[in-house]
Write an enzyme that holds these catalytic residues in place. Structure first.
Site, PDB file in Angstrom:
ATOM      1  N   CYS A 145      34.238 -25.012  -2.784  1.00  0.00           N
ATOM      2  CA  CYS A 145      34.063 -25.885  -3.951  1.00  0.00           C
ATOM      3  C   CYS A 145      34.548 -27.313  -3.729  1.00  0.00           C
ATOM      4  O   CYS A 145      33.879 -28.117  -3.109  1.00  0.00           O
ATOM      5  CB  CYS A 145      34.751 -25.252  -5.150  1.00  0.00           C
ATOM      6  N   SER A 158      24.853 -26.345 -43.779  1.00  0.00           N
ATOM      7  CA  SER A 158      25.021 -27.365 -44.813  1.00  0.00           C
ATOM      8  C   SER A 158      23.738 -28.099 -45.183  1.00  0.00           C
ATOM      9  O   SER A 158      23.685 -28.754 -46.213  1.00  0.00           O
ATOM     10  CB  SER A 158      26.040 -28.403 -44.340  1.00  0.00           C
TER      11      SER A 158
END
Length: 710
Positions: free
Chosen positions: A175, A357
């Site tokens: 990595c 909402s």
């Protein structure tokens, strides 16, 4: 002469501390690689434990159990004949190392510890591990008793070693090492290494895959070589989604690339490559001169070859291909969707509940859940057995598998519009209902006026004081307190419904729902939310996404998902709807925040990515927004905007300490728990030395502009 070898890398959806599941996925990947004719298989970083164990890596149990899993891999006789590169944590001389274990025919050949650890952003590897930090140093690792008995010897090499095979030379990177300026593959390549493996634990960030691919391409573009990149995938237990995209490259060109987002737990990527292409690529004399002078690595001689003795005369090298990238909107549709599915199936919950909402944020969250359902139904159609098992368990209302995303939504997704008589508009209520109908969610729309009145009355009866909204003559404190009552009641009511809706619907097995929040990254950054309101939830799939990106996503999904209703959300003015609507006043987000969402994205990027404080941000923006720019703001106007941002960011920073766990996507995320570590109690911003310096600089600039005007 052509020397063809078939190699395999993979992406695995590992889960931190899921010992048996992780082991099974590793074994499956090795068997699939071998079945494809590969003689080398590499896998993700720390794949035996899962990358995201965090402080569990400080526990000795983890190292003992990891060695047991490694022994299980070595004990599989059907895995002989393929070189295996697998990742695990190792304890050596009292230190903890992040290692690669290279194995062949049931034997552990050596351990290769990670040289340079990732320790920025979301990564904290120095907290758990020690970097090997000694290039080319090799010593002996004393095997634990079980492995000692299996190997029939006491020790194996550990260190920065390369493997000399009968037909090529191989080495491992891990990595972060790839991304360092003096990456190990540079000197390894000069020492004759032809095949490199890189085992990674890289997570998704918006607009970042091209940077990762570019660095991987560069690893062999100048020096030549075959590069195998493996990566984790999925949610392994926290805010990150590891985004796969396993690749094989030859001399800087991609010849195989896996999916970035997928519901496959195991994805093996193979390619057939020609070793002679690497050798001819390295024929330049200048490279040879540098190779002769390069430091020497210790080589471990291994009696094994990657080329098969019985060549397939019809075999040909895998051709090069251009990299595949997703659109930004596709990243938003797919990344959080995969994360939500992993969390749902691994948590044991019965589904999701979302306070809907009628605004953009909750709409985008609902659309992401719908996208998740689309992915799941598509995986069912493709014969994904693991998804099939998970769906049969979670979608329990029917014995038949759902055939459409809407069918699945109806079983696992619940939406709730909690309106009030004077604060909520009919437009938002209708938009919420229409969206729920389109995606098929189980929808309810209770009014909360009675609860609000009861909570308000507690204070009035106790103190005799009757608070009023600003539009009714109330003060700032009264207005804010009344808004917060509504917000916090919605959080309580959401959890109430989430606990009982499966029972009310008579779901077989009962269960409860995970509550989803829907505050975006810009609102978190500004602190434009109520602490412990319905932004407080179990998960927030959009907490790392900006308002502008969410609008782009919805515009894309309008056509791609055939959802015309989304256009109504896009055109609507963002509003919290916490104050009464009158003929002359409607509450809007940007007016209340004192800055636009576009400005917030810029402030966030400069603060986090560019690492600028108030003074540095002002100096940058006075050039980009000042008199000579397109915006033509005066220095004082720029200063006011910068100071307003930092003022609100600092006084609201405490809200981040209790923020709902959010999907990490944006590089300027203010996530306090892991990514953006800062105090939450700041000295007053106005009157501070930083703001005084800005004022002094404004005075200088204004004087200069005045003289220039003369």
């Amino acid at each position: 002469m052509v020397q063809l070898v078939t190699l395999a890398t993979c992406s695995l959806n590992q889960w931190a501390l899921d010992w048996d599941g992780n082991l099974e996925r590793i074994l499956t990947s090795i068997r699939q690689a071998k079945a494809a004719g590969a003689t080398l298989r590499t896998g993700p970083e720390l794949e035996i434990t899962g990358y995201g164990c965090l402080d569990h890596f400080l526990e000795s149990d983890v190292y003992e159990l990891a060695m047991e899993s490694l022994l299980s891999i070595l004990g599989q006789s059907d895995l002989h004949g393929i070189l295996i590169d697998v990742g695990l944590p190792v304890m050596h001389r009292g230190n903890r190392f992040n290692c690669r274990a290279l194995c062949l025919d049931g034997q552990l050949l050596c351990l290769r510890p990670k040289m340079y650890l990732a320790n920025d952003g979301n990564f904290r590897e120095n907290r758990f591990f020690v970097p090997w930090g000694r290039p080319r140093h090799v010593e002996q690792f004393s095997l634990p008793p079980l492995l000692k008995k299996h190997q029939n010897k006491r020790q194996v090499p550990i260190g920065d070693v390369i493997l000399s095979l009968n037909d090529t030379t191989l080495a491992a990177e891990t990595c972060e090492e790839l991304f360092t300026p003096a990456a190990p593959h540079i000197t390894m390549g000069l020492n004759g290494v032809e095949v490199f493996t890189n085992s990674s634990g890289s997570h998704h960030s918006l607009r970042k895959l091209n940077e990762r691919v570019s660095l991987i391409e560069e690893a062999t573009r100048k020096n030549g070589g075959i590069y195998l990149y493996a990566n984790s995938k999925g949610c392994d237990g926290d805010r990150l989604l590891y985004d796969g995209c396993a690749m094989i490259l030859v001399n800087g060109e991609i010849v195989a690339q896996g999916a970035q987002f997928s519901l496959l737990d195991v994805e093996v990527v193979t390619a057939t490559v020609d070793l002679e292409k690497v050798r001819s690529f390295r024929s330049a004399p200048s490279r040879g001169f540098q190779a002769i002078q390069a430091p020497i690595y210790e080589r471990l001689e291994v009696d094994f070859q990657l080329c098969r003795d019985t060549d397939n005369v019809l075999a040909v090298p895998t051709p090069a291909q251009i990299p595949r990238y997703h659109l930004l909107e596709e990243e938003i549709a797919l990344g959080p969707a995969c994360w939500l599915w992993d969390y749902l199936r691994r948590s044991g919950a019965a589904g999701f509940l979302l306070p809907l909402s009628g605004g953009i944020d909750s709409c985008a969250t609902a659309t992401i859940v719908f996208s998740m359902c689309r992915l799941v139904v598509s995986a069912l159609g493709a014969g994904n057995q693991q998804v099939r098992e998970d769906v049969k368990r979670i979608a329990a209302f029917s014995k038949e598998l759902p055939r459409t995303a809407e069918d699945l939504c109806g079983q696992i997704f619940h939406t709730l519009y909690m309106g009030m008589k004077n604060q909520s508009s009919q437009e938002t209520r209708k938009r919420a209902q229409d969206l729920a109908t389109r995606i098929g969610s189980y929808h309810k729309d209770p009014n909360i006026d009675e609860v609000f009145g009861a909570a308000k009355g507690v204070l009035s009866k106790s103190t005799g004081f009757n608070p009023r909204f600003s539009v009714h003559g109330g003060g700032v404190a009264e207005n804010l307190a009344l808004q917060n009552i509504q917000s916090r009641e919605r959080m309580v009511i959401s959890y109430y419904f989430a606990s009982l809706l499966p029972t009310i619907r008579q779901r077989p097995g009962g269960g409860s729902l995970l509550v989803l929040g829907s505050s975006n990254v810009d609102e978190y950054l500004r602190g434009y939310l109520t602490k412990y309101d319905n932004s407080s939830a179990d998960l927030n799939p959009i907490g790392g996404l900006s308002k502008l990106d969410l609008k782009s996503f919805l515009a894309w999904a309008t056509l791609r998902f055939n959802m015309p209703i989304l256009s109504e959300f896009i055109s609507a003015t963002p509003t919290a709807e916490l104050e009464p609507i009158t003929e002359t006043y409607t509450q809007t987000d940007e007016d209340q925040m004192g800055m636009t969402y576009a400005e917030l994205s810029i402030f966030g990027s400069l603060r986090k990515q560019e690492k600028l404080g108030p003074c540095g941000m002002f100096e940058r923006l006075v050039h980009e927004w000042g008199p000579g720019s397109e915006r033509k703001l005066s220095p004082r106007e720029v200063a006011d905007k910068v100071k307003r941002f930092f003022y609100f960011h600092k006084i609201n920073r405490h809200k981040q300490t209790v923020a709902t766990p959010a999907y990490h996507a944006e590089s300027y995320s203010p996530d306090d728990h892991r990514f953006d570590l800062r105090p939450f109690l700041y000295p007053p911003a106005f009157g501070s030395r930083e703001f005084s310096k800005i004022d002094d600089r404004v005075a200088v600039l204004e004087k200069a502009l005045e003289q220039k005007g003369k």
